[in-house]
Design an enzyme around this catalytic site. Structure first.
Site, PDB file in Angstrom:
ATOM      1  CB  CYS A  30     -17.345  67.616  87.224  1.00 29.05           C
ATOM      2  SG  CYS A  30     -18.864  68.397  86.639  1.00 29.05           S
TER       3      CYS A  30
ATOM      4  CG  HIS B  75     -13.568  62.753  90.535  1.00 30.92           C
ATOM      5  ND1 HIS B  75     -13.943  63.993  90.067  1.00 30.92           N
ATOM      6  CD2 HIS B  75     -13.954  61.882  89.576  1.00 30.92           C
ATOM      7  CE1 HIS B  75     -14.534  63.873  88.885  1.00 30.92           C
ATOM      8  NE2 HIS B  75     -14.550  62.595  88.579  1.00 30.92           N
TER       9      HIS B  75
ATOM     10  CG  HIS C  68     -16.825  58.094  87.885  1.00 33.43           C
ATOM     11  ND1 HIS C  68     -16.509  58.025  86.546  1.00 33.43           N
ATOM     12  CD2 HIS C  68     -16.364  59.303  88.305  1.00 33.43           C
ATOM     13  CE1 HIS C  68     -15.889  59.139  86.180  1.00 33.43           C
ATOM     14  NE2 HIS C  68     -15.792  59.923  87.240  1.00 33.43           N
TER      15      HIS C  68
ATOM     16  NE  ARG D 103     -17.295  61.736  80.171  1.00 36.16           N
ATOM     17  CZ  ARG D 103     -17.663  62.067  81.394  1.00 36.16           C
ATOM     18  NH1 ARG D 103     -17.737  63.333  81.753  1.00 36.16           N
ATOM     19  NH2 ARG D 103     -17.911  61.132  82.300  1.00 36.16           N
ATOM     20  CG  ASP D 104     -14.639  62.434  84.012  1.00 36.57           C
ATOM     21  OD1 ASP D 104     -14.956  63.633  83.931  1.00 36.57           O
ATOM     22  OD2 ASP D 104     -14.678  61.805  85.081  1.00 36.57           O
TER      23      ASP D 104
ATOM     24  CG  ASN E 257     -11.665  60.943  86.594  1.00 38.05           C
ATOM     25  OD1 ASN E 257     -12.799  60.592  86.888  1.00 38.05           O
ATOM     26  ND2 ASN E 257     -11.430  61.928  85.733  1.00 38.05           N
TER      27      ASN E 257
END
Length: 313
Positions: free
Chosen positions: A249, A218, A216, A24-25, A258
């Site tokens: 994002c 980055h 979470h 996903r990310d 990430n």
């Protein structure tokens, strides 16, 4: 004296939980569109490598994020393994309904701690966004879906600068009001620093001991793994990461990258911290991703290899 006291009092966790968010990310910020078959392959290989929590995609507007338009099909076709949590990101009731139709029973809602970020992206304040999640909570309860929450820009915002802890607390309280008891503090813009991470993590753990906490990060400015260590010092044992260090994002300029799953696993294994992952298999996945993209990524282990690969003469 300070160093000796730190060594005496500091205890690293014996084990951490690493959630793979690459499908996903990671993929949502890539211009190259991965096929359904490639996404399924990445998900199944990640599970085989040891992932017990994997974010397989999102149910959002395909116009906004076309890379996630086929999440329905991916969810239906992946081979489910017992004991593995297959999670998706949703932003509204329709997304949650799509998740249910695809047989997904874990969904993550997200709200920004930054008012400016929320207004810019959604034209709604964080409080308005959270109030809109009430119907999602009712639907989830009625259909056996577990909700978790993510608080984006929890440490910093490219429009507001450093985000005060009070704004994060407001978002936490909003999630708790609708019954969400698993939350992630997300460094969406890559602006967090270790001291801030430690202080915010200690504060929320002490104030909300009933919440399952996740971090979470980055690696936008190279502090991702250091921030993980700060989180571990504060007692947080759950972290998101992405194969090959992809991601970011689409709505936060410059927030690319990430922390790489293989980098996080390698660091932990070198420190004697168990992750439950097979590092060699994750490295293989990272290299496979680079082959598909036909480019190098930000993963350090993919560039330099493992410490144990160094030949001693």
């Amino acid at each position: 004296m300070l160093i000796r006291n730190l060594e005496k009092n500091l205890q690293w966790p014996a084990k951490i939980v690493v959630s793979e968010v690459g499908p996903r990310d990671g993929l949502q910020n890539e211009k190259k569109m991965f096929t359904i078959e490639q996404k399924i392959d990445l998900i199944e290989r990640s599970v085989e490598a040891g992932s017990k929590i994997i974010e397989i995609g999102s149910f959002v507007s395909p116009k906004a994020i076309p890379q996630m338009a086929d999440t329905d099909e991916v969810a239906r076709r992946i081979k489910r393994v017992d004991g593995v949590e297959y999670r998706v990101l949703v932003t509204n009731l329709r997304g949650l309904e799509r998740a249910n139709e695809a047989g997904i029973k874990k969904a993550k809602l997200t709200v920004s701690a930054s008012r400016a970020h929320s207004l810019s992206n959604l034209n709604r304040t964080p409080e308005e966004v959270l109030r809109g999640f009430a119907e999602c909570a009712e639907y989830a309860a009625a259909h056996g879906i577990t909700l978790s929450g993510a608080i984006s820009t929890a440490f910093g915002c490219s429009m507001e600068g450093k985000v005060p802890i009070e704004q994060v607390i407001t978002a936490i309280d909003g999630f708790r009001e609708i019954g969400v008891k698993e939350l992630s503090l997300s460094d969406t813009t890559g602006m967090a620093n270790p001291q801030q991470v430690y202080e915010y993590s200690v504060r929320v753990k002490e104030q909300y001991p009933d919440i399952i906490w996740n971090l979470h990060f980055h690696n936008t400015r190279g502090m991702g793994l250091t921030n993980v260590m700060a989180g571990m010092m504060a007692g947080i044992e759950r972290y998101d990461s992405c194969f090959a260090g992809l991601g970011g994002c689409p709505f936060a300029p410059g927030a690319s990258g990430n922390i790489a799953t293989e980098d996080l696993i390698h660091m932990c294994h070198e420190m004697g911290i168990d992750t439950g992952y097979d590092l060699d298999k994750m490295i293989s996945i990272g290299r496979y991703v680079q082959e598909i993209l036909e480019k190098d990524t930000s993963s350090f282990v993919l560039k330099a290899g493992k410490c144990s690969d160094i030949v001693k003469v």
